[in-house]
Write a protein that holds these residues in place. Structure first.
Motif, PDB file in Angstrom:
ATOM      1  N   THR A  20       0.864  -1.188   0.000  1.00  0.00           N
ATOM      2  CA  THR A  20       0.000   0.000   0.000  1.00  0.00           C
ATOM      3  C   THR A  20       0.898   1.235   0.000  1.00  0.00           C
ATOM      4  O   THR A  20       2.127   1.141   0.108  1.00  0.00           O
ATOM      5  CB  THR A  20      -0.912   0.009   1.241  1.00  0.00           C
ATOM      6  OG1 THR A  20      -0.125   0.320   2.409  1.00  0.00           O
ATOM      7  CG2 THR A  20      -1.594  -1.338   1.429  1.00  0.00           C
ATOM      8  N   GLU A  21       0.247   2.406  -0.097  1.00  0.00           N
ATOM      9  CA  GLU A  21       1.019   3.649  -0.092  1.00  0.00           C
ATOM     10  C   GLU A  21       1.528   3.990   1.301  1.00  0.00           C
ATOM     11  O   GLU A  21       2.483   4.747   1.457  1.00  0.00           O
ATOM     12  CB  GLU A  21       0.168   4.796  -0.647  1.00  0.00           C
ATOM     13  CG  GLU A  21      -0.199   4.616  -2.117  1.00  0.00           C
ATOM     14  CD  GLU A  21      -1.031   5.772  -2.653  1.00  0.00           C
ATOM     15  OE1 GLU A  21      -1.275   6.722  -1.867  1.00  0.00           O
ATOM     16  OE2 GLU A  21      -1.449   5.721  -3.815  1.00  0.00           O
ATOM     17  N   LEU A  22       0.884   3.413   2.357  1.00  0.00           N
ATOM     18  CA  LEU A  22       1.299   3.707   3.735  1.00  0.00           C
ATOM     19  C   LEU A  22       2.292   2.682   4.278  1.00  0.00           C
ATOM     20  O   LEU A  22       3.160   3.014   5.085  1.00  0.00           O
ATOM     21  CB  LEU A  22       0.073   3.779   4.658  1.00  0.00           C
ATOM     22  CG  LEU A  22      -0.894   4.942   4.444  1.00  0.00           C
ATOM     23  CD1 LEU A  22      -2.016   4.884   5.481  1.00  0.00           C
ATOM     24  CD2 LEU A  22      -0.174   6.281   4.543  1.00  0.00           C
ATOM     25  N   PHE A  23       2.136   1.428   3.889  1.00  0.00           N
ATOM     26  CA  PHE A  23       3.009   0.385   4.444  1.00  0.00           C
ATOM     27  C   PHE A  23       3.022  -0.811   3.509  1.00  0.00           C
ATOM     28  O   PHE A  23       2.198  -0.942   2.593  1.00  0.00           O
ATOM     29  CB  PHE A  23       2.533  -0.037   5.838  1.00  0.00           C
ATOM     30  CG  PHE A  23       1.123  -0.566   5.872  1.00  0.00           C
ATOM     31  CD1 PHE A  23       0.840  -1.884   5.516  1.00  0.00           C
ATOM     32  CD2 PHE A  23       0.068   0.257   6.242  1.00  0.00           C
ATOM     33  CE1 PHE A  23      -0.445  -2.363   5.536  1.00  0.00           C
ATOM     34  CE2 PHE A  23      -1.227  -0.220   6.264  1.00  0.00           C
ATOM     35  CZ  PHE A  23      -1.492  -1.538   5.916  1.00  0.00           C
ATOM     36  N   THR A  24       3.984  -1.709   3.780  1.00  0.00           N
ATOM     37  CA  THR A  24       4.045  -3.011   3.115  1.00  0.00           C
ATOM     38  C   THR A  24       3.967  -4.094   4.191  1.00  0.00           C
ATOM     39  O   THR A  24       4.697  -4.051   5.180  1.00  0.00           O
ATOM     40  CB  THR A  24       5.348  -3.174   2.327  1.00  0.00           C
ATOM     41  OG1 THR A  24       5.443  -2.111   1.359  1.00  0.00           O
ATOM     42  CG2 THR A  24       5.371  -4.510   1.597  1.00  0.00           C
ATOM     43  N   LEU A  25       3.072  -5.041   3.976  1.00  0.00           N
ATOM     44  CA  LEU A  25       2.842  -6.099   4.966  1.00  0.00           C
ATOM     45  C   LEU A  25       3.318  -7.421   4.392  1.00  0.00           C
ATOM     46  O   LEU A  25       3.029  -7.758   3.240  1.00  0.00           O
ATOM     47  CB  LEU A  25       1.352  -6.167   5.318  1.00  0.00           C
ATOM     48  CG  LEU A  25       0.913  -7.175   6.374  1.00  0.00           C
ATOM     49  CD1 LEU A  25      -0.264  -6.617   7.178  1.00  0.00           C
ATOM     50  CD2 LEU A  25       0.507  -8.511   5.750  1.00  0.00           C
ATOM     51  N   TYR A  26       4.069  -8.167   5.213  1.00  0.00           N
ATOM     52  CA  TYR A  26       4.559  -9.495   4.816  1.00  0.00           C
ATOM     53  C   TYR A  26       4.111 -10.511   5.862  1.00  0.00           C
ATOM     54  O   TYR A  26       4.153 -10.254   7.060  1.00  0.00           O
ATOM     55  CB  TYR A  26       6.088  -9.539   4.746  1.00  0.00           C
ATOM     56  CG  TYR A  26       6.739  -8.470   3.895  1.00  0.00           C
ATOM     57  CD1 TYR A  26       7.012  -8.699   2.547  1.00  0.00           C
ATOM     58  CD2 TYR A  26       7.108  -7.248   4.453  1.00  0.00           C
ATOM     59  CE1 TYR A  26       7.619  -7.728   1.770  1.00  0.00           C
ATOM     60  CE2 TYR A  26       7.710  -6.271   3.688  1.00  0.00           C
ATOM     61  CZ  TYR A  26       7.959  -6.512   2.346  1.00  0.00           C
ATOM     62  OH  TYR A  26       8.562  -5.557   1.579  1.00  0.00           O
ATOM     63  N   VAL A  27       3.679 -11.684   5.405  1.00  0.00           N
ATOM     64  CA  VAL A  27       3.451 -12.841   6.284  1.00  0.00           C
ATOM     65  C   VAL A  27       4.237 -13.993   5.695  1.00  0.00           C
ATOM     66  O   VAL A  27       4.061 -14.346   4.516  1.00  0.00           O
ATOM     67  CB  VAL A  27       1.963 -13.217   6.387  1.00  0.00           C
ATOM     68  CG1 VAL A  27       1.805 -14.471   7.240  1.00  0.00           C
ATOM     69  CG2 VAL A  27       1.148 -12.071   6.969  1.00  0.00           C
ATOM     70  N   GLN A  28       5.105 -14.580   6.478  1.00  0.00           N
ATOM     71  CA  GLN A  28       5.878 -15.704   5.969  1.00  0.00           C
ATOM     72  C   GLN A  28       5.891 -16.847   6.977  1.00  0.00           C
ATOM     73  O   GLN A  28       5.737 -16.652   8.184  1.00  0.00           O
ATOM     74  CB  GLN A  28       7.304 -15.286   5.610  1.00  0.00           C
ATOM     75  CG  GLN A  28       8.166 -14.823   6.777  1.00  0.00           C
ATOM     76  CD  GLN A  28       9.578 -14.468   6.314  1.00  0.00           C
ATOM     77  OE1 GLN A  28       9.833 -14.280   5.117  1.00  0.00           O
ATOM     78  NE2 GLN A  28      10.476 -14.381   7.273  1.00  0.00           N
ATOM     79  N   GLY A  29       6.042 -18.051   6.451  1.00  0.00           N
ATOM     80  CA  GLY A  29       6.056 -19.260   7.268  1.00  0.00           C
ATOM     81  C   GLY A  29       6.080 -20.469   6.362  1.00  0.00           C
ATOM     82  O   GLY A  29       6.233 -20.359   5.142  1.00  0.00           O
ATOM     83  N   ARG A  30       5.895 -21.643   6.943  1.00  0.00           N
ATOM     84  CA  ARG A  30       5.893 -22.863   6.136  1.00  0.00           C
ATOM     85  C   ARG A  30       4.548 -23.002   5.424  1.00  0.00           C
ATOM     86  O   ARG A  30       3.494 -22.961   6.075  1.00  0.00           O
ATOM     87  CB  ARG A  30       6.133 -24.089   7.018  1.00  0.00           C
ATOM     88  CG  ARG A  30       7.542 -24.146   7.599  1.00  0.00           C
ATOM     89  CD  ARG A  30       7.769 -25.453   8.343  1.00  0.00           C
ATOM     90  NE  ARG A  30       6.880 -25.576   9.498  1.00  0.00           N
ATOM     91  CZ  ARG A  30       6.771 -26.675  10.238  1.00  0.00           C
ATOM     92  NH1 ARG A  30       7.486 -27.749   9.927  1.00  0.00           N
ATOM     93  NH2 ARG A  30       5.966 -26.718  11.265  1.00  0.00           N
ATOM     94  N   PRO A  31       4.524 -23.188   4.115  1.00  0.00           N
ATOM     95  CA  PRO A  31       3.250 -23.292   3.387  1.00  0.00           C
ATOM     96  C   PRO A  31       2.590 -24.655   3.524  1.00  0.00           C
ATOM     97  O   PRO A  31       1.438 -24.826   3.152  1.00  0.00           O
ATOM     98  CB  PRO A  31       3.658 -23.041   1.935  1.00  0.00           C
ATOM     99  CG  PRO A  31       5.067 -23.524   1.857  1.00  0.00           C
ATOM    100  CD  PRO A  31       5.684 -23.244   3.197  1.00  0.00           C
ATOM    101  N   TYR A  32       3.330 -25.620   4.033  1.00  0.00           N
ATOM    102  CA  TYR A  32       2.791 -26.968   4.190  1.00  0.00           C
ATOM    103  C   TYR A  32       2.953 -27.394   5.646  1.00  0.00           C
ATOM    104  O   TYR A  32       3.740 -26.839   6.399  1.00  0.00           O
ATOM    105  CB  TYR A  32       3.528 -27.972   3.290  1.00  0.00           C
ATOM    106  CG  TYR A  32       3.534 -27.595   1.836  1.00  0.00           C
ATOM    107  CD1 TYR A  32       2.410 -27.767   1.057  1.00  0.00           C
ATOM    108  CD2 TYR A  32       4.683 -27.071   1.242  1.00  0.00           C
ATOM    109  CE1 TYR A  32       2.409 -27.428  -0.287  1.00  0.00           C
ATOM    110  CE2 TYR A  32       4.699 -26.729  -0.089  1.00  0.00           C
ATOM    111  CZ  TYR A  32       3.562 -26.905  -0.855  1.00  0.00           C
ATOM    112  OH  TYR A  32       3.565 -26.562  -2.173  1.00  0.00           O
ATOM    113  N   HIS A  33       2.172 -28.411   6.017  1.00  0.00           N
ATOM    114  CA  HIS A  33       2.308 -28.997   7.345  1.00  0.00           C
ATOM    115  C   HIS A  33       2.667 -30.468   7.158  1.00  0.00           C
ATOM    116  O   HIS A  33       2.007 -31.181   6.388  1.00  0.00           O
ATOM    117  CB  HIS A  33       0.997 -28.868   8.129  1.00  0.00           C
ATOM    118  CG  HIS A  33       1.145 -29.123   9.590  1.00  0.00           C
ATOM    119  ND1 HIS A  33       1.349 -30.395  10.097  1.00  0.00           N
ATOM    120  CD2 HIS A  33       1.130 -28.290  10.662  1.00  0.00           C
ATOM    121  CE1 HIS A  33       1.436 -30.331  11.413  1.00  0.00           C
ATOM    122  NE2 HIS A  33       1.313 -29.064  11.784  1.00  0.00           N
TER     123      HIS A  33
END
Length: 804
Positions: A20-33
């Motif tokens: 976005t123009e105000l911030f950048t959001l990241y979510v990361q982790g393992r995509p599988y279990h």
């Protein structure tokens, strides 16, 4: 469906990015279990991934927004648009790193309903907001927000998937069954205990309690009204109206009485008059016409309308109070209430309800109790009328601790399986007081359900989160999830056999090359949980009141764990161990209840002996009981008539010729004497059979003439007799019947069989195979033991044991 890349199961990647123009959001982790991949969960029948729900709402203050989500096909981020589905990559108990990079220095905060998750995300300097999100065992939809200066800038709704059960096939069915079973228990309780007397509601029901129930029954209520609309209850009404005689199509005989009362409606007409009075003809200017019509204004339809109007009024009151009290804005709740109000207004405009009038007095008619649609409305009314204080929040489960949910479901499902075949006598899950119905199923409380077997009248109890009060341990207290106590009749006594069924939301997937996979070869319960079952069985004991000694009271302990493949699990070591040690595990899910149901049937049908034999006994027990049960320590002898019985009981003795004892060494084994009263000597059938049993205190071999209590027959004075001194003769509460047979001389049997026999032929059982067959068939009903000698039991041998 593409399989995960090599090494990707443990590798963290970027799962969500929002620019976005105000911030950048990241979510990361393992995509599988790992467990999900091993068990192939969350797949369609074609082995394609199911769709995950993702909703992202952005404020206009964010300007241009670009959203990317993880795709397994590209093994990376792809563009995402609102309304599109996504790949399921968020799982319970798995950590995910959230990072927000501030671009313009605005003060940003992270919000989630769970305070622990709120506290996990903290600012790092002036431009970074970061933290690790772990949703624990909570499964389903969850919402979180990014706020700036108190206003919501970004709202993300994501779906958290379970890692040990399939989301669509198992979790949602499990959720539905918990709600349905609690609802049915509550309604059954009301139906049995609550009698309707008029338009009276509980004075202490809160709006939140009302709304909690309404959400659960609202869809059922609307469906019931729609069903009524297809075939509503109607009344046949007769309307009488005064009309111009020329417009009346059919004039009834009642007009004769009317014209007699109102002669002014007559006019003289010599040509067309139909009524003759004093030789003058008259016709009527006005007549009464009766018309029949169908009307929806019945007491049942008035009740339905009244109920819907009351619900409509309470919803408006709830909405008004929510706004007045200055509560935190909850658009979702207001939207849900508005939707309910709109649907109620729609159904109130249905023809049969528009015609229904005001309800002044109500009676519970057969239509309300039995007619399709009406009975469902009446059921909803009973639920809403009394109020429901849901201590464990069972009817409002959406995103819930799935481990706790599984524990609840296991208890309720066990009860459902028992309730299908046995009669529910008593329960304390559903309670009522002046404030309403209480669901007491909660981790902080205990509950119990009492059932009765209609075949033999035996009762059994299923305890939740507790053990019977008589059971305790001198060391540490034990609290298994579910304890089933079976009360079996054995020789006139009630003996208890208890089994632990412990719910464990844990599963080892037996991933390749792990120690578990090498040892067991397939998924199963954790080894620690099996060890816990050993602990439960050994630690929970019962203290005998008379001796003060402790005895182990749990005969078996089993893990209930979430696994769908019952057939495959039959080859698992922890399933086979149930037969060997009475400790092991059962897979238990909505679509996998067969093994548990079969096992419940087995242990309920078991004879007391079979139940005891299932448990693991100390070394040497088999030899001990073989000697005790195999020893023929009871002598069953005949008597010559009522006089001999009377003298024997008064003088505490019994005598018989020594020659009748084929092996004199048996004298040292005889501990009890039983007197058999034959049909030839006792005329009254109620006096025949074995009525008296006495314990031997001493015995002597004497000449017959030395036994003076009863005169001897001629020629027997010098004959050797055995005189048994009896401690005390005891009359049997249930005499052993002759069954058409008798005793010629003497019969030897064991005290064990004597205490359990119903007919004297059963006393002839003397082999382990015959005893085992007899025990099991006795559980199914009355048993007949057929001998190869029809008249005398002591002269025959067992040919057949059968149910009659």
């Amino acid at each position: 469906m593409d399989s995960p890349h090599t090494g990707s199961l443990n590798q963290a990647v970027e799962l969500l990015r929002i620019e976005t123009e105000l911030f950048t959001l990241y979510v990361q982790g393992r995509p599988y279990h790992p467990t999900v991949e091993t068990l192939q969960l969350h797949r369609s029948p074609d082995q394609e991934w199911v769709n995950a729900q993702l909703g992202i709402t952005c404020s206009q203050r964010l300007g241009e927004v670009q959203i990317k989500v993880f795709s397994p096909e590209a093994y990376g981020l792809i563009d995402w648009q609102p309304g599109e589905s996504s790949f399921p990559c968020f799982y319970e108990t798995q950590p995910y790193e959230l990072v927000i990079q501030n671009k313009k220095g605005a003060k940003l905060t992270f919000y989630h309903d769970n305070v622990l998750l709120r506290q996990a995300v903290k600012p790092l300097g002036d431009s970074i907001l970061a933290g690790v999100l772990n949703f624990g065992n909570e499964v389903g939809l969850t919402e979180w927000e990014i706020r700036g200066e108190g206003q919501t800038l970004l709202r993300v709704e994501m779906e958290i998937f379970p890692s040990k059960m399939d989301y669509k096939r198992d979790y949602q069915n499990l959720l539905h069954e918990v709600n349905a079973q609690i609802y049915n228990l509550a309604f059954d309780f009301l139906r049995r205990t609550y009698q309707l007397t008029g338009l009276k509601e509980t004075q202490h029901q809160s709006l939140t309690e009302f709304f909690a129930i309404l959400q659960h029954v609202f869809r059922q209520l609307l469906d019931a009204v729609e069903r009524i609309n297809k075939n509503p209850n109607v009344a046949l009404l007769q309307e009488r109206r005064l009309m111009d005689a020329g417009r009346v199509k059919k004039a009834g005989r009642e007009n004769i009485r009317e014209l007699a009362k109102h002669p002014e409606r007559l006019r003289e007409d010599m040509n067309h008059g139909f009524l003759t009075i004093d030789n003058r003809s008259y016709t009527a200017s006005h007549l009464m016409e009766t018309r029949k019509r169908l009307a929806y204004d019945t007491s049942e339809n008035r009740f339905v309308r009244w109920m819907l109007e009351r619900i409509h009024g309470k919803l408006k009151e709830l909405k008004s109070r929510w706004k007045k009290n200055g509560r935190t804005s909850d658009p979702l709740l207001i939207r849900r209430i508005d939707t309910m109000l709109t649907q109620l207004e729609r159904v109130l405009k249905i023809d049969f309800l528009r015609e229904a009038g005001a309800l002044k007095q109500m009676s519970v008619t057969l239509v309300l109790q039995m007619a399709p649609g009406y009975r469902e409305v009446y059921r909803c009314y009973l639920m809403l009328l009394k109020g429901l204080s849901i201590q464990s929040d069972l009817l409002r489960l959406s995103m819930k601790d799935v481990a706790q949910l599984y524990e609840y479901w296991c208890f309720l499902k066990l009860n459902q399986l028992l309730g299908q075949k046995y009669r529910l006598v008593k329960q304390d899950i559903i309670k009522v007081n002046r404030n309403g119905i209480f669901v007491t199923l909660d981790r902080s409380q205990s509950a119990q359900m009492v059932y009765e077997n209609p075949v033999n009248g035996e009762q059994f109890i299923l305890y939740y989160n507790s053990i019977p009060r008589t059971d305790k341990t001198p060391t540490l207290s034990q609290r298994p999830d579910n304890v089933l106590t079976l009360k079996k009749r054995d020789a006139g006594q009630i003996k208890e056999y208890k089994y632990v069924f412990d719910a464990k939301y844990r599963l080892n997937p037996a991933c390749p090359d792990t120690p578990y996979e090498k040892r067991y070869g397939q998924p199963g319960p954790e080894e620690d949980d099996i060890n816990t079952m050993h602990r439960y069985r050994d630690a929970i004991v019962y203290q005998e009141k008379s001796s003060g000694e402790y005895e182990r009271s749990m005969f078996g302990a089993y893990v209930l764990f979430p696994y769908p493949d019952e057939e495959r699990f039959k080859s698992h070591q922890f399933y086979r161990s149930i037969e060997l040690l009475n400790i092991g595990a059962f897979p238990f899910l909505p679509n996998a209840t067969g093994l548990v149901e079969q096992f419940l049937d087995e242990i309920i049908r078991d004879s007391p002996e079979k139940a005891y034999e299932r448990s693991t006994r100390p070394r040497g027990t088999k030899e001990y009981y073989a000697n005790k049960l195999g020893g023929k320590n009871v002598l069953v002898g005949s008597v010559r008539g009522p006089e001999q019985v009377g003298v024997a009981v008064r003088n505490a003795f019994y005598h018989m010729p020594l020659k009748n004892l084929a092996l004199q060494k048996l004298l040292t084994q005889i501990e009890y004497i039983a007197m058999c009263q034959s049909r030839k000597k006792f005329i009254d059938p109620a006096k025949t059979g074995i009525h008296w049993v006495g314990k031997v205190a001493d015995w002597q071999v004497l000449r017959r003439k030395e036994i003076t209590e009863i005169p001897c027959r001629p020629g027997t004075k010098e004959e050797l007799y055995v005189r048994f001194t009896i401690e005390e003769w005891k009359r049997l509460a249930d005499p052993i019947a002759l069954g058409g047979q008798g005793i010629y001389k003497v019969l030897f049997t064991s005290k064990y069989i004597l205490d359990r026999a119903l007919e004297i032929a059963e006393l002839r059982l003397d082999t382990e195979e015959a005893l085992r067959e007899w025990r099991e068939k006795r559980r199914k009903g009355r048993v007949q033991v057929r001998l190869d000698h029809e008249e005398y039991v002591d002269l025959g041998r067992v040919v057949e044991v059968r149910n009659i």
